[in-house]
Design a protein around this motif. Structure first.
Motif: not given
Length: 251
Positions: A33-55
């Protein structure tokens, strides 16, 4: 399944519990929807799914810790501030009869589910107050916030607390243009399937929960404050369910 469209271009959104099923849907929906998103989680490895996601930027950490909450808001301040906070982080897997719960386990659930929401919410509202502007908080509750699951007393208490926290913020800070609402989803699974204990006849897709979050965070919901939006296919409206039907819940 139809998609609801909202425009969050230029807005900054913080999503917690971002590596989970609902969290991933939230991050993608707000970013799309155009937002700049900061994604936070205790699971550092799980956050890797966003490595190539814009914004989408990521930050690992335990949000029940004040130093981590401070680090999150320092990052937000450096990157331009915050418009929307989505409190989605939760410990959901515990299934223990109340009579068997030890205090350390109880405290861990309360810390993960409720303390984290408090730490981020109070920092968000202070940020908006000091900036002289409003903002939106969307927090994940559950049917357990008003009705009891079997063997999930600590979880249900935290979800009731999330709803009470949202009402308090709405009442105390609504005059500053700050809104706090909850979503209470039920039977959220990755692949929608039939469910005889849900009046709608099926489970809930994580994207449907995320669409509800976009609505509550948008100007379309400007007059909703302290509200609980039930994305549950009518589950809460039903007097009884069939206990033989096992439900898989992400919330």
């Amino acid at each position: 399944m139809s998609t609801v469209t909202f425009d969050f271009t230029g807005e900054r959104v913080l999503v917690t519990g971002a590596a989970g099923l609902i969290g991933r849907a939230l991050v993608h929906r707000f970013a799309d929807a155009g937002a700049e998103v900061l994604a936070v989680d205790v699971d550092a490895d799980g956050l890797k799914v966003f490595d190539a996601v814009a914004r989408v930027a990521t930050l690992p950490g335990d949000l029940a810790r004040e130093d981590v909450a401070d680090a999150v808001f320092a990052r937000l301040a450096r990157d331009g501030g915050l418009d929307v906070l989505v409190n989605n982080a939760a410990m959901t897997e515990l299934r223990t009869p109340f009579i068997d719960i030890e205090a350390d386990v109880w405290d861990a659930v309360v810390a993960a589910n409720l303390r984290s929401a408090y730490l981020l919410s109070v920092r968000a509202v202070r940020h908006w107050r000091d900036a002289g502007r409003g903002g939106a908080i969307v927090s994940m509750s559950s049917p357990g916030g008003s009705r009891a699951h079997d063997d999930q007393s600590a979880y249900d208490v935290t979800k009731a607390g999330i709803e009470a926290l949202s009402r308090a913020i709405a009442v105390e800070l609504g005059g500053l243009g700050i809104r706090a609402n909850c979503i209470a989803p039920a039977s959220v699974v990755g692949e929608v399937r039939p469910a005889t204990d849900i009046p709608a006849g099926r489970t809930t897709a994580p994207e449907e929960v995320a669409d509800a979050a976009l609505y509550l965070a948008s100007p379309a919901a400007a007059q909703l404050n302290g509200h609980v939006l039930r994305v549950d296919g009518g589950l809460h409206a039903r007097l009884r369910t069939d206990p033989s039907q096992e439900q898989q819940r992400d919330v």
